[in-house]
Design an enzyme around this catalytic site. Structure first.
Site, mmCIF file in Angstrom:
data_model
loop_
_atom_site.group_PDB
_atom_site.id
_atom_site.type_symbol
_atom_site.label_atom_id
_atom_site.label_comp_id
_atom_site.label_asym_id
_atom_site.label_seq_id
_atom_site.Cartn_x
_atom_site.Cartn_y
_atom_site.Cartn_z
ATOM 1 N N LYS A 186 0.029 4.310 -0.356
ATOM 2 C CA LYS A 186 -0.608 5.508 0.200
ATOM 3 C C LYS A 186 -0.353 6.694 -0.739
ATOM 4 O O LYS A 186 -0.410 6.524 -1.947
ATOM 5 C CB LYS A 186 -0.109 5.738 1.628
ATOM 6 C CG LYS A 186 -0.208 4.434 2.447
ATOM 7 C CD LYS A 186 0.086 4.597 3.889
ATOM 8 C CE LYS A 186 -0.039 3.239 4.573
ATOM 9 N NZ LYS A 186 0.092 3.314 6.010
ATOM 10 N N ASN A 206 0.860 -1.179 0.000
ATOM 11 C CA ASN A 206 0.000 0.000 0.000
ATOM 12 C C ASN A 206 0.899 1.232 0.000
ATOM 13 O O ASN A 206 1.500 1.562 1.013
ATOM 14 C CB ASN A 206 -0.882 -0.037 1.262
ATOM 15 C CG ASN A 206 -1.728 1.211 1.411
ATOM 16 O OD1 ASN A 206 -1.828 2.020 0.488
ATOM 17 N ND2 ASN A 206 -2.340 1.380 2.571
ATOM 18 N N GLU A 212 -5.261 -4.984 10.339
ATOM 19 C CA GLU A 212 -4.203 -3.993 10.550
ATOM 20 C C GLU A 212 -4.460 -3.235 11.857
ATOM 21 O O GLU A 212 -5.253 -2.280 11.874
ATOM 22 C CB GLU A 212 -4.172 -2.998 9.398
ATOM 23 C CG GLU A 212 -3.877 -3.629 8.061
ATOM 24 C CD GLU A 212 -3.375 -2.585 7.071
ATOM 25 O OE1 GLU A 212 -2.248 -2.742 6.601
ATOM 26 O OE2 GLU A 212 -4.104 -1.625 6.796
ATOM 27 N N GLU A 220 -6.615 4.709 7.712
ATOM 28 C CA GLU A 220 -6.379 6.129 7.396
ATOM 29 C C GLU A 220 -7.602 6.741 6.723
ATOM 30 O O GLU A 220 -7.898 7.924 6.916
ATOM 31 C CB GLU A 220 -5.118 6.265 6.530
ATOM 32 C CG GLU A 220 -3.862 6.044 7.372
ATOM 33 C CD GLU A 220 -2.669 5.495 6.613
ATOM 34 O OE1 GLU A 220 -2.663 5.535 5.362
ATOM 35 O OE2 GLU A 220 -1.738 4.995 7.274
ATOM 36 N N GLY A 267 2.651 2.243 10.571
ATOM 37 C CA GLY A 267 3.597 3.342 10.429
ATOM 38 C C GLY A 267 4.280 3.731 11.725
ATOM 39 O O GLY A 267 4.892 4.791 11.812
ATOM 40 N N HIS A 284 -9.411 1.153 4.841
ATOM 41 C CA HIS A 284 -8.117 1.351 5.500
ATOM 42 C C HIS A 284 -8.295 2.323 6.670
ATOM 43 O O HIS A 284 -9.070 3.276 6.585
ATOM 44 C CB HIS A 284 -7.080 1.890 4.510
ATOM 45 C CG HIS A 284 -5.697 1.872 5.077
ATOM 46 N ND1 HIS A 284 -5.244 2.857 5.925
ATOM 47 C CD2 HIS A 284 -4.695 0.959 4.965
ATOM 48 C CE1 HIS A 284 -4.011 2.552 6.301
ATOM 49 N NE2 HIS A 284 -3.651 1.410 5.728
ATOM 50 N N SER A 329 3.641 -2.154 10.085
ATOM 51 C CA SER A 329 5.101 -2.182 10.273
ATOM 52 C C SER A 329 5.742 -3.514 9.881
ATOM 53 O O SER A 329 6.688 -3.967 10.530
ATOM 54 C CB SER A 329 5.463 -1.786 11.709
ATOM 55 O OG SER A 329 5.055 -0.457 11.965
HETATM 56 P P1 PGA Z 1 2.991 0.270 7.445
HETATM 57 O O1 PGA Z 1 1.518 0.474 6.804
HETATM 58 O O2 PGA Z 1 3.556 -0.990 6.853
HETATM 59 O O3 PGA Z 1 3.761 1.499 7.018
HETATM 60 O O4 PGA Z 1 2.817 0.162 8.918
HETATM 61 C C1 PGA Z 1 0.656 -0.620 6.604
HETATM 62 C C2 PGA Z 1 -0.659 -0.156 6.049
HETATM 63 O O5 PGA Z 1 -1.143 0.900 6.477
HETATM 64 O O6 PGA Z 1 -1.254 -0.811 5.168
#
Ligand code: PGA
Length: 254
Positions: free
Chosen positions: A14, A12, A171, A101, A177, A99, A216
Site C-alpha cells: 500500500k 501489498n 479479500e 481501497e 487491516g 483492490h 489480516s
Molecule cells: P491486511 O491487508 O493484510 O493488512 O489485512 C490485505 C490487503 O489489503 O491486501
C-alpha cells in the site's frame, strides 16, 4: 474442486515503504528467505519504490514484484497516474487491479477494473483481480451476488487469452487491516464461489485458477489458511511490512 498447486505469497505494501525503506527491507528479507521453487513470492511496493526494489532484488529473481494500480488509459493528461505501459521497464512483472481501497477511496468501478486488467495484460504483466464483499453485504446475504458481479464484469470484458492469465484475490473488506480474519471455512466457501463464476468462460479452467486469500493474514494464521480447500496463496498487507514477519509467511507450507 481445485487442484493443489504451488502457493503464491503476495505482499501489498500500500502507501508504505519509500525507496530507502524498500532497500532496507530487502537487505533483511534476502537473509531471512531462501529461494523456494515450490512457491511464488511477489511484492507490490508503492510505484515510487519500484526502481529501488529492482536494484535491491537484482540478484534474487525469485522475488518478483509488481504495481499496485494503473490508469485505465495508456497515456494522457492524468496527473499523478501511472500507465501500465511504463511498468515493465522497471522490471516489475505483476499488477493489482480492483483492490477494495481503490474501489472505496478512488471510486474504481467494475468496468474500470476490467479496463485496468486489460492494460496490465497488454503490457505483458500478470494481473491480479481483487474482489470481496463488505460486512454489510455479507450480513445481507449478498456474498455470492457481489462476487459474481465483480468477477463476471471482468471476465466478460477480457478475451480467452486474458482470462487464462488472470490471478484472483478474494479479500473480504471486513477482514482487511482489521485483525479480523475470515475463518478457513469462510475462505474456502468464498473461493468456491469465485471459482464457480469462471465456469463457461472460454480460457477459464475453474479447477486450475489461482485464487489468493487476503485480509489480516499473519504468521500465526498462514498455515491454516493455506490448507483451506481452494486457497492457492495469500495477499498480505500489514504483516508483509516487516521483513521477518513476511519471511515467516513465505516459509509456510514448505
Ligand atoms: P491486511 O491487508 O493484510 O493488512 O489485512 C490485505 C490487503 O489489503 O491486501
Amino acid at each position: 474442486m481445485s487442484e493443489p498447486r504451488t502457493p503464491v505469497f503476495a505482499a501489498n505494501w500500500k502507501m508504505c515503504h519509500g525507496p530507502a525503506e524498500t532497500a532496507a527491507f530487502l537487505a533483511r528479507f534476502k537473509q531471512r528467505h531462501a529461494p523456494r521453487d515450490d512457491a511464488t513470492v511477489v511484492v507490490f511496493p508503492p510505484a515510487i519504490s519500484l526502481p529501488a526494489f529492482a536494484a535491491a532484488s537484482a540478484e534474487r529473481p525469485d522475488i518478483r514484484f509488481g504495481v499496485q494500480d494503473v490508469h485505465t488509459d495508456i497515456e494522457g493528461a492524468h496527473t499523478g497516474a501511472i500507465s501500465a505501459a511504463m511498468v515493465p521497464a522497471t522490471g516489475a512483472t505483476w499488477g493489482l487491479a480492483g483492490h477494495s481501497e481503490r474501489r472505496r477511496e478512488f471510486g474504481d468501478t467494475d468496468p474500470m477494473v476490467a479496463k485496468k486488467l486489460q492494460r496490465l495484460l497488454d503490457a505483458g504483466l500478470r494481473p491480479v483481480l481483487c474482489v470481496g464483499e463488505t460486512l454489510e453485504e455479507r450480513e445481507a446475504g449478498r456474498l455470492s451476488a457481489v462476487l459474481e458481479t465483480q468477477v463476471k464484469a471482468c471476465l466478460e470484458a477480457l478475451d480467452a487469452e486474458g482470462r487464462r492469465r488472470l490471478v484472483y484475490a478474494y479479500e473480504p473488506v471486513w477482514a482487511i487491516g482489521t485483525g479480523r480474519t475470515a475463518s478457513p471455512m469462510d475462505a474456502a466457501e468464498a473461493h468456491a464461489l469465485v471459482r464457480e463464476q469462471l465456469t463457461g468462460f472460454e480460457g477459464c479452467t475453474p479447477g486450475r485458477a489461482v485464487i489468493l486469500y487476503g485480509g489480516s493474514v499473519k504468521p500465526a494464521n498462514i498455515e491454516q489458511l493455506l490448507i483451506a480447500p481452494g486457497v492457492d496463496g495469500v495477499l498480505v498487507g500489514g504483516a508483509s511490512l516487516d521483513p521477518d514477519s513476511w519471511a515467516a509467511i513465505c516459509a509456510a507450507g514448505a
